[in-house]
Design a protein around this motif. Structure first.
Motif, PDB file in Angstrom:
ATOM      1  N   ALA A  56       0.851  -1.189   0.000  1.00  9.95           N
ATOM      2  CA  ALA A  56       0.000   0.000   0.000  1.00  9.95           C
ATOM      3  C   ALA A  56       0.888   1.242   0.000  1.00  9.95           C
ATOM      4  CB  ALA A  56      -0.939  -0.017   1.203  1.00  9.95           C
ATOM      5  N   ILE A  57       0.265   2.401   0.148  1.00  6.94           N
ATOM      6  CA  ILE A  57       0.983   3.675   0.089  1.00  6.94           C
ATOM      7  C   ILE A  57       0.810   4.415   1.417  1.00  6.94           C
ATOM      8  CG2 ILE A  57       1.078   5.924  -1.066  1.00  6.94           C
ATOM      9  CD1 ILE A  57      -0.086   4.514  -3.551  1.00  6.94           C
ATOM     10  N   PRO A  58       1.900   4.941   1.994  1.00  6.46           N
ATOM     11  CA  PRO A  58       1.766   5.813   3.167  1.00  6.46           C
ATOM     12  C   PRO A  58       0.996   7.077   2.764  1.00  6.46           C
ATOM     13  CG  PRO A  58       4.050   5.094   2.881  1.00  6.46           C
ATOM     14  CD  PRO A  58       3.315   4.754   1.618  1.00  6.46           C
ATOM     15  N   GLY A  59      -0.230   7.213   3.259  1.00 10.04           N
ATOM     16  CA  GLY A  59      -1.133   8.239   2.742  1.00 10.04           C
ATOM     17  C   GLY A  59      -0.706   9.660   3.021  1.00 10.04           C
ATOM     18  N   SER A  60      -0.019   9.889   4.137  1.00  5.28           N
ATOM     19  CA  SER A  60       0.350  11.270   4.483  1.00  5.28           C
ATOM     20  C   SER A  60       1.599  11.738   3.746  1.00  5.28           C
ATOM     21  CB  SER A  60       0.583  11.386   5.997  1.00  5.28           C
ATOM     22  OG  SER A  60       1.691  10.596   6.388  1.00  5.28           O
ATOM     23  N   LYS A  61       2.378  10.797   3.218  1.00  5.58           N
ATOM     24  CA  LYS A  61       3.649  11.137   2.582  1.00  5.58           C
ATOM     25  C   LYS A  61       3.387  11.886   1.278  1.00  5.58           C
ATOM     26  CE  LYS A  61       8.112   8.867   1.863  1.00  5.58           C
ATOM     27  NZ  LYS A  61       8.774   7.549   1.828  1.00  5.58           N
ATOM     28  N   ASP A  65       2.929  18.597   1.057  1.00  2.59           N
ATOM     29  CA  ASP A  65       4.391  18.639   1.122  1.00  2.59           C
ATOM     30  C   ASP A  65       4.960  18.041   2.407  1.00  2.59           C
ATOM     31  OD1 ASP A  65       4.645  19.885  -1.407  1.00  2.59           O
ATOM     32  OD2 ASP A  65       4.266  21.849  -0.506  1.00  2.59           O
ATOM     33  N   TYR A  66       4.181  17.197   3.083  1.00  2.00           N
ATOM     34  CA  TYR A  66       4.696  16.518   4.283  1.00  2.00           C
ATOM     35  C   TYR A  66       5.510  15.304   3.832  1.00  2.00           C
ATOM     36  CZ  TYR A  66       4.800  14.515   8.976  1.00  2.00           C
ATOM     37  OH  TYR A  66       5.215  14.011  10.190  1.00  2.00           O
ATOM     38  N   VAL A  70       4.315   9.131   9.023  1.00  2.00           N
ATOM     39  CA  VAL A  70       3.567   9.237  10.274  1.00  2.00           C
ATOM     40  C   VAL A  70       3.812  10.591  10.926  1.00  2.00           C
ATOM     41  CG1 VAL A  70       3.685   6.743  10.712  1.00  2.00           C
ATOM     42  CG2 VAL A  70       5.428   8.239  11.696  1.00  2.00           C
ATOM     43  N   ASN A  71       2.927  10.926  11.868  1.00  2.00           N
ATOM     44  CA  ASN A  71       3.185  11.980  12.853  1.00  2.00           C
ATOM     45  C   ASN A  71       3.516  11.292  14.171  1.00  2.00           C
ATOM     46  OD1 ASN A  71       0.391  13.711  11.493  1.00  2.00           O
ATOM     47  ND2 ASN A  71       2.515  14.227  11.121  1.00  2.00           N
ATOM     48  N   THR A  72       4.515  11.803  14.862  1.00  2.06           N
ATOM     49  CA  THR A  72       4.898  11.254  16.165  1.00  2.06           C
ATOM     50  C   THR A  72       4.876  12.391  17.179  1.00  2.06           C
ATOM     51  OG1 THR A  72       7.221  11.556  15.497  1.00  2.06           O
ATOM     52  CG2 THR A  72       6.272   9.338  15.273  1.00  2.06           C
ATOM     53  N   ASP A  98       0.221   8.724  14.492  1.00  2.00           N
ATOM     54  CA  ASP A  98      -0.912   9.039  13.621  1.00  2.00           C
ATOM     55  C   ASP A  98      -0.488   8.730  12.188  1.00  2.00           C
ATOM     56  OD1 ASP A  98      -3.107  10.081  12.323  1.00  2.00           O
ATOM     57  OD2 ASP A  98      -2.922  12.094  13.152  1.00  2.00           O
ATOM     58  N   LEU A  99      -1.288   7.912  11.497  1.00  2.00           N
ATOM     59  CA  LEU A  99      -0.895   7.532  10.147  1.00  2.00           C
ATOM     60  C   LEU A  99      -2.108   7.282   9.270  1.00  2.00           C
ATOM     61  CD1 LEU A  99      -1.185   4.128   9.685  1.00  2.00           C
ATOM     62  CD2 LEU A  99       0.435   4.252  11.563  1.00  2.00           C
ATOM     63  N   THR A 100      -1.862   7.370   7.972  1.00  2.00           N
ATOM     64  CA  THR A 100      -2.891   7.032   6.985  1.00  2.00           C
ATOM     65  C   THR A 100      -2.318   6.014   6.015  1.00  2.00           C
ATOM     66  OG1 THR A 100      -2.259   8.816   5.480  1.00  2.00           O
ATOM     67  CG2 THR A 100      -3.936   9.316   7.133  1.00  2.00           C
ATOM     68  N   VAL A 101      -3.189   5.174   5.502  1.00  3.65           N
ATOM     69  CA  VAL A 101      -2.819   4.205   4.478  1.00  3.65           C
ATOM     70  C   VAL A 101      -3.726   4.405   3.271  1.00  3.65           C
ATOM     71  CG1 VAL A 101      -2.733   1.759   3.857  1.00  3.65           C
ATOM     72  CG2 VAL A 101      -1.912   2.505   6.107  1.00  3.65           C
TER      73      VAL A 101
END
Length: 264
Positions: A56-61, A65-66, A70-72, A98-101
């Motif tokens: 899958a794809i890291p959604g927030s990347k 422009d982030y 993840v956010n930590t 915090d993460l999105t996929v």
């Protein structure tokens, strides 16, 4: 006010997959979290796991422009904490991951609090109440109720325990875009705001401060912390409004003793 996107059966099925993958990352990352690990190492693990284990794809990347997966957010950081090689977790810390996929064109979005070793009772209470704010808000979700009902539920429980609710950030609609209408505020009044309808999908992600609600935006343009430097906690799930209530699309098996995945 922009209207929320009512999802088709096909879209909901894809969101179930994306949500399950999002939950899987949070279930797996717990095995590497220990004193001494850097928040960049956490990011790298999640990034690799999403791409190479989940296909899958890291959604927030790349969103806004982030550059990270993840956010930590550690201790007094409320949200959007940027991973760093120099930020290493130590015993007694609390951290929100915090993460999105993104999978097959649809997003899952979730976050969880992690404790590093034994934490202080006041920190444990904050994380417990924040989690309960999320669960109680989810239980309100059903057709005919309102976004104000959700916000009121969170605000009431947080303030009853002497905490404050961050107002500058909120939950959001989600689907083929990471952020869609509507805004899901974590404060409000009963019977006010948008009426929930079957097929709506959105996040609920209360950010609860131990002290005052005032925030500080850091120079990096992302990290947000409490102005008084007291602790903050956040918990998040992606929710589907069903014909009878809710379904938690990012549900983790470990939660079964606290809340059902869906209403029957």
């Amino acid at each position: 006010m922009q209207q929320p996107v009512i999802k088709t059966t096909t879209a909901i099925d894809k969101m179930r997959v994306a949500g399950a993958l999002t939950a899987k990352v949070l279930e797996e990352v717990k095995y590497i979290i220990a004193p001494g690990i850097s928040t960049m190492e956490i990011n790298n693990f999640c990034d690799h796991f999403i791409q190479h284990q989940l296909n899958a794809i890291p959604g927030s990347k790349g969103q806004y422009d982030y550059p990270f997966a993840v956010n930590t957010s550690v201790n007094h950081v409320i949200c959007h904490g940027v991973p760093s090689k120099s930020t290493k977790l130590k015993k007694g810390d609390i951290v929100n991951i915090d993460l999105t996929v993104l999978k097959d064109g649809y997003y899952g979005d979730s976050s969880k609090m992690f404790s590093i070793g034994k934490i202080q009772p006041h920190a444990q209470k904050l994380t417990d109440i924040t989690q309960e704010c999320l669960y109680q808000a989810i239980k309100v979700v059903k057709p005919g109720n309102t976004l104000g009902d959700i916000g009121f539920t969170i605000q009431s429980l947080a303030e009853k325990n002497g905490y404050s609710v961050v107002r500058e950030f909120c939950g959001h609609g989600i689907g083929s875009k990471m952020h869609e209408p509507p805004e899901v505020r974590h404060y409000g009044k009963p019977d006010e705001g948008l009426v929930l309808k079957e097929g709506m999908t959105f996040t609920i992600e209360p950010m609860i401060n131990q002290g005052k609600a005032d925030i500080r935006q850091h120079p990096d343009g992302w990290t947000v912390s409490t102005k008084d430097r007291r602790l903050s906690a956040q918990c998040e799930h992606t929710i589907l409004v069903t014909d009878t209530g809710y379904e938690i699309l990012t549900y983790r098996a470990e939660e079964k003793e606290y809340i059902p995945r869906t209403t029957s």
